[in-house]
Design an enzyme around this catalytic site. Structure first.
Site, mmCIF file in Angstrom:
data_model
loop_
_atom_site.group_PDB
_atom_site.id
_atom_site.type_symbol
_atom_site.label_atom_id
_atom_site.label_comp_id
_atom_site.label_asym_id
_atom_site.label_seq_id
_atom_site.Cartn_x
_atom_site.Cartn_y
_atom_site.Cartn_z
ATOM 1 N N ASP A 84 -16.277 18.469 -39.716
ATOM 2 C CA ASP A 84 -16.410 17.043 -39.425
ATOM 3 C C ASP A 84 -17.326 16.850 -38.216
ATOM 4 O OD1 ASP A 84 -15.932 14.287 -39.535
ATOM 5 O OD2 ASP A 84 -14.128 14.413 -38.289
ATOM 6 N N ASP A 105 -24.055 15.843 -38.592
ATOM 7 C CA ASP A 105 -24.161 14.503 -38.032
ATOM 8 C C ASP A 105 -25.428 14.405 -37.198
ATOM 9 O OD1 ASP A 105 -23.954 12.054 -36.865
ATOM 10 O OD2 ASP A 105 -22.010 12.387 -35.907
ATOM 11 N N GLY A 209 -13.613 6.666 -39.433
ATOM 12 C CA GLY A 209 -12.793 5.723 -38.675
ATOM 13 C C GLY A 209 -11.793 5.003 -39.551
ATOM 14 N N VAL A 231 -9.502 10.354 -41.836
ATOM 15 C CA VAL A 231 -8.297 9.972 -41.096
ATOM 16 C C VAL A 231 -7.980 11.041 -40.062
ATOM 17 C CG1 VAL A 231 -5.837 9.427 -41.243
ATOM 18 C CG2 VAL A 231 -7.366 8.741 -43.104
#
Length: 290
Positions: A84, A105, A209, A231
């Site tokens: 993540d 990201d 989010g 989550v």
């Protein structure tokens, strides 16, 4: 055996339901999330940030704990282990550790071109190894693993450029933020989501989010093409609440209530129940092999 997340999210996109991507912070977190997914027969994405991996002493530990638990618990639903909010460097570390899916990201890079170039490189690498890959356009609000953003609306044309690189799913800013939502939050921009979806076709989209967004709003977003809902904070909050109640009730002082197995159990149970609720809200229950 871990799977990549591409097929499960393609099925979710086609079936108009969402799959929860639940962040793990330790063994208890991983075990509770697995328990919930197995009970609900839901496909599952367990994900981990670099910061959470560092706390657990490395991406390899996170991987090994998950694989061993899946074996001992006889997990039958498909499970992906996803990085993540990975930096460019994190992606290589997670791949080496055996993760089956990664997120690069690049939304906070100095230029969009850097995001584009590095995403292209990592798409080729991930796919050569049978992994799925997520990219991001438009910073997500709040703070996630030390990265702070104001939560912009992603540019639909930039989303299309990233999508055309062959990513398996795409995170796009639509007004969502990490952490707890403030009282004056304006809500998700369904208009921007529709604009992005119109340009990216059947590519599964990701809602970061996921904590605190009203359930009907999440479900509306799913109907407009969101297939993965992240989550993290939600489970941290219910774990903390259950643990606080145990301590404030003085149960840690009753008999061997200080035993960490007893001390952690209320929080563990709370994560299981909340994860099951979210799986049902997202509509992935019973979709274990869809």
């Amino acid at each position: 055996m871990l799977v990549n997340a591409a097929h499960m999210l393609q099925s979710a996109e086609a079936g108009h339901y969402g799959i929860g991507a639940f962040n793990t912070n330790n063994l208890e977190w991983t075990r509770s999330i697995l328990t919930a997914a197995e009970e609900e027969q839901s496909p599952l994405i367990i994900q981990c940030t670099a910061g959470a991996a560092k706390w657990q002493k490395g991406f390899k530990v996170v991987h090994d704990v998950l694989v061993d638990l899946m074996d001992e618990m006889n997990i039958t639903v498909p499970v992906a282990l996803h990085l993540d909010h990975g930096s460019y460097e994190d992606c290589f570390k997670a791949i080496d550790a055996g993760f089956s899916s990664i997120m690069y990201d690049g939304s906070h890079e100095e230029t969009f071109q850097i995001n584009l170039d590095r995403t292209a490189e990592l798409v080729k690498l991930a796919h050569s190894k049978g992994l799925s890959i997520e990219a991001e356009v438009g910073g997500i609000g709040g703070t996630e693993d030390g990265v702070t953003s104001a939560g912009e609306l992603a540019d639909p044309q930039e989303c299309k450029q990233i999508a055309d690189l062959g990513v398996d799913f795409l995170a796009c800013g639509i007004g969502n933020i990490h952490g707890l939502y403030p009282a004056d939050w304006k809500g998700l921009s369904m208009d921007r989501l529709a604009e992005i979806k119109a340009l990216t076709g059947d590519l599964p989209l990701v809602l970061h989010g996921g904590t605190g967004i009203p359930t009907p709003m999440v479900q509306e977003a799913i109907s407009h093409g969101i297939s993965k809902i992240n989550v993290n904070t939600d489970l941290q909050v219910v774990f903390a609440k259950a643990t606080r109640e145990y301590i404030e009730a003085g149960k840690d002082k009753q008999g061997k209530g200080y035993d960490p197995r007893k001390l952690l159990k209320p929080g563990f149970d709370a994560i299981v129940e909340r994860t099951k609720e979210l799986i049902t809200d997202f509509g992935s229950n019973g979709k274990g092999w869809a």
